[in-house]
Enzyme design. Structure first.
Site, PDB file in Angstrom:
ATOM      1  CG  ASP A  20      -1.806  -1.230   1.277  1.00 18.10           C
ATOM      2  OD1 ASP A  20      -1.363  -2.214   1.889  1.00 18.10           O
ATOM      3  OD2 ASP A  20      -2.900  -1.213   0.703  1.00 18.10           O
ATOM      4  CD  GLU A 258      -1.823  -2.238  -7.322  1.00 19.08           C
ATOM      5  OE1 GLU A 258      -1.978  -1.081  -7.736  1.00 19.08           O
ATOM      6  OE2 GLU A 258      -2.712  -2.874  -6.709  1.00 19.08           O
TER       7      GLU A 258
END
Length: 365
Positions: A20, A258
């Site tokens: 994140d 990610e």
């Protein structure tokens, strides 16, 4: 209103490892310096792990033209920004949402990256909020109908050997310099089929596997049991800028998460994605959607399926030996990744698409 001097607030909660904050920090740095950027982060200690120049004891500081603020529950006075980016549905404080009314011109919920077809239909769809400011779903993606990909990566400053001298132990750097091994960057989840990986390397004479301190803790024990000759090089937690460089010097990148996933595309090296497992095997649906999007050849599809399903060990060994650890086949893989990287680079990047949409919203308000 001068759009080029607008303020941007990015809110980030550190939930799962460092993905994140990795995405949010890279996004904050990708905007032009003509915008005033504030990055609100609830966990500065985790942030410091990927950005050592950050002082985790300071509630407010400037770093690389970005103002970084500690986001904690005791803040009771907010000044909302013109553009607000709520990363991964992290839920803004009620008091901040109240301050947005009459000030904020665009509010985005930055979603997780996905190549699934339904993303295109939900991208930029509004959601009416109690404060009267519409919140728009903003989906990164691989097509023109999505928000694009983050494109912020430092090029390799020195030779591979010079960079690795700064990253590896003296013994590891000497091994690399002398043996010129196949260099594997290994970043995977605990359930990765590591035995198949090591067994597939049996016929590869010189191999170095670079792996971070907390990743695949069983690797050395497994290698010893299998009598593997691979040189396993443990490194301390690697900061973001060094990981970018490692992606570029490795011969093969086994990646997860990610931020690593996106950056591996720009590194343009053979990459094998270990996707985060989900209930009812929905992660395999996401994997297949990405493979479709990049127009992956059948052998690359099979390699990804086998690496992620962890079922057919012998089949995975054969695929790795035939495509990853064979020099001629790996050149084909290298060409595919280079062409993919070039094709994706022609699409507008994530930060530019965010600014384009913000300016459209601002002109209408």
């Amino acid at each position: 209103m001068n759009l080029k001097t607008s303020t941007i607030d990015i809110f980030c909660r550190v939930i799962d490892n460092f993905g994140d904050i990795g995405v949010c920090w890279r996004l904050a740095q990708s905007f032009p310096t003509s915008y005033q950027i504030r990055l609100w982060v609830d966990d500065l200690k985790s942030f410091n792990k990927i950005e050592p120049e950050l002082n985790p004891k300071l509630a407010q500081q400037f770093l690389k033209t970005v103002e970084i603020r500690h986001w904690h529950p005791h803040i009771d006075c907010w000044q909302a920004a013109d553009l607000v980016i709520e990363a991964f549905a992290c839920d803004l404080p009620t008091s901040y949402q109240e301050a947005m009314n009459g000030k904020t011109r665009c509010w985005l919920n930055l979603e997780y990256l996905s190549a699934e077809p339904w993303v295109e239909g939900y991208h930029l769809q509004p959601s009416i909020q109690p404060n009267g400011v519409p919140k728009y779903f903003f989906f990164p993606g691989f097509s023109e109908k999505t928000g694009g990909l983050l494109r912020l990566q430092q090029g390799l400053k020195d030779s591979a050997a010079a960079f690795l001298n700064t990253l590896l132990s003296p013994a590891g750097a000497a091994y690399y310099e002398e043996k010129k091994p196949l260099l594997i960057n290994l970043f995977c989840y605990p359930h990765a089929p590591l035995e198949a990986l090591l067994r597939a390397l049996t016929n590869t004479p010189e191999v170095m596997i670079i792996v971070a301190e907390s990743v695949a803790p069983q690797l050395e024990t497994l290698a010893k049991r299998l009598n593997s000759q691979a040189h396993i090089e443990r490194i301390d937690f690697i900061v973001q800028r060094d990981y970018e460089q490692l992606l570029q010097v490795a011969d093969i990148n086994f990646i997860r998460g990610e931020d690593s996933f996106v950056q591996a595309h720009w590194a343009a090296k053979p990459m094998l994605w270990h996707i985060y497992p989900q209930a009812e095997a929905h992660h395999m649906v996401k994997l297949e959607a990405w493979l479709d999007t990049i127009q992956a050849p059948e052998w690359l599809r099979q390699l990804h399926r086998l690496w992620n399903q962890n079922l057919a060990q012998e089949a995975l060994i054969q695929q790795l030996q035939g495509h990853a650890f064979d020099n001629s086949a790996r050149l084909v893989w290298q060409d595919f990744q280079a062409a993919l990287s070039k094709r994706l680079s022609l699409l507008p990047d994530l930060s530019q698409q965010i600014l384009n949409f913000y300016e459209d919203c601002a002109k209408k308000s």
